[in-house]
Design a protein around this motif. Structure first.
Motif, PDB file in Angstrom:
ATOM      1  N   ARG A 198     -12.583  -0.879   4.275  1.00 48.16           N
ATOM      2  CA  ARG A 198     -11.483  -1.227   3.386  1.00 48.16           C
ATOM      3  C   ARG A 198     -11.251  -2.736   3.401  1.00 48.16           C
ATOM      4  N   HIS A 246       0.835  -1.204   0.000  1.00 45.63           N
ATOM      5  CA  HIS A 246       0.000   0.000   0.000  1.00 45.63           C
ATOM      6  C   HIS A 246       0.869   1.252   0.000  1.00 45.63           C
ATOM      7  N   ARG A 294     -14.020  -4.400   1.456  1.00 46.69           N
ATOM      8  CA  ARG A 294     -13.840  -4.192   0.013  1.00 46.69           C
ATOM      9  C   ARG A 294     -12.845  -5.195  -0.555  1.00 46.69           C
ATOM     10  N   ARG A 302      -9.462  10.272  -0.222  1.00 47.50           N
ATOM     11  CA  ARG A 302     -10.147   8.979  -0.231  1.00 47.50           C
ATOM     12  C   ARG A 302      -9.808   8.204  -1.499  1.00 47.50           C
ATOM     13  N   ASN A 303      -9.792   8.894  -2.620  1.00 44.09           N
ATOM     14  CA  ASN A 303      -9.508   8.234  -3.887  1.00 44.09           C
ATOM     15  C   ASN A 303      -8.073   7.716  -3.928  1.00 44.09           C
ATOM     16  N   ASP A 310      -4.755   1.017  -2.021  1.00 42.08           N
ATOM     17  CA  ASP A 310      -5.255  -0.309  -1.628  1.00 42.08           C
ATOM     18  C   ASP A 310      -5.273  -1.236  -2.841  1.00 42.08           C
ATOM     19  N   ASP A 311      -5.768  -0.705  -3.959  1.00 39.34           N
ATOM     20  CA  ASP A 311      -5.839  -1.506  -5.188  1.00 39.34           C
ATOM     21  C   ASP A 311      -4.450  -1.898  -5.667  1.00 39.34           C
ATOM     22  N   GLU A 360      -6.269   6.839  -1.355  1.00 38.67           N
ATOM     23  CA  GLU A 360      -6.183   5.695  -0.452  1.00 38.67           C
ATOM     24  C   GLU A 360      -6.725   4.434  -1.128  1.00 38.67           C
ATOM     25  N   THR A 361      -7.840   4.592  -1.808  1.00 44.09           N
ATOM     26  CA  THR A 361      -8.447   3.445  -2.496  1.00 44.09           C
ATOM     27  C   THR A 361      -7.520   2.916  -3.587  1.00 44.09           C
ATOM     28  N   GLU A 362      -6.908   3.833  -4.339  1.00 47.20           N
ATOM     29  CA  GLU A 362      -5.993   3.416  -5.400  1.00 47.20           C
ATOM     30  C   GLU A 362      -4.757   2.723  -4.831  1.00 47.20           C
TER      31      GLU A 362
END
Length: 256
Positions: free
Chosen positions: A241, A130, A244, A186-187, A193-194, A189-191
């Protein structure tokens, strides 16, 4: 100066508890003066500033020696991943009890003893994935550029001369604090995570390690122990998270 915890919560941003320290020394001051001398900051300048900042951090925190069990464990975990997405990485362990980890634009990855004490090898790799994701996605570089530009503007206004080259020691300290404690969107962090999910999957590791690492951090964060920064902070929350990741793993046929 006492810098904010960097948490991984973004996994790189738990602004809450650490005592990782940094000081605005002449080396960093000189780098900053060179870096903000123009309105446009190059990636090379940002990398140089990151390297200077990490050097200061390393000087102020106890680092596990090569023969230390923590250093040996980390070396074993990352042995296949000295370069990721074309970025050379250097890893070190801070013998600090806080639950934390961070990565910077120059490819420096620092893991805290407290985090290693509660995570399995796979979970540590997921968290580092991450953090590395923020570097690969240029989140760390963009955050530093933003901080430097803001510092330059403040300096110009304060001096009244319109120059961006006059940076005080306190401003250097403020920049370091911002860099280490900044939260990502937020975006972003999500990216990140991905990115970690894809990193684990490509290298045939269990993607569920990412979910269980979030769940452990969520439990600590909610337990009032005060030893976890806001990593998982509020956007998005760690439980969401983790869920998800689990949902995606089921969709990919990697778990039931």
């Amino acid at each position: 100066m006492n810098c904010k915890s960097i948490i991984l919560a973004a996994l790189v941003s738990f602004p809450l508890l650490t005592t990782a320290q940094s000081s605005g020394t002449s080396g960093l001051l000189q780098a900053l003066m060179q870096g903000v001398g123009s309105a446009t900051l190059s990636d090379a300048q940002v990398v140089k500033l990151s390297r200077e900042a990490v050097k200061e951090m390393d000087a102020k925190n106890p680092i596990a020696a090569p023969n230390d069990p923590y250093a040996q464990r980390l070396s074993r975990i990352v042995s296949r991943h000295r370069t990721v997405s074309g970025i050379p990485l250097n890893y070190k362990v801070y013998k600090v009890a806080d639950v934390n980890a961070f990565a910077t634009a120059d490819g420096s990855v620092r893991v805290f003893k407290g985090l290693m004490d509660i995570m399995t090898d796979s979970e540590l790799l997921a968290i580092m994935g991450h953090e590395i994701g923020h570097v690969v996605n240029r989140d760390t570089r963009d955050a530093m550029k933003s901080a430097l530009r803001r510092s330059a503007v403040r300096t110009a206004l304060a001096s009244g001369s319109g120059t961006l080259s006059r940076i005080s020691q306190s401003q250097v300290a403020g920049f370091a604090d911002y860099m280490l404690g900044a939260k990502f969107s937020r975006n972003q962090e999500t990216e990140a995570d991905d990115y970690s999910y894809g990193f684990l999957k490509r290298n045939r590791y269990s993607v569920m390690a990412l979910a269980t690492s979030f769940e452990k951090l969520a439990k600590l964060s909610g337990g009032g122990g005060g030893k976890v920064a806001s990593l998982l902070s509020d956007h998005p929350d760690s439980a969401s998270r983790a869920q998800r990741v689990r949902d995606r793993a089921r969709k990919d046929g990697l778990t039931r």
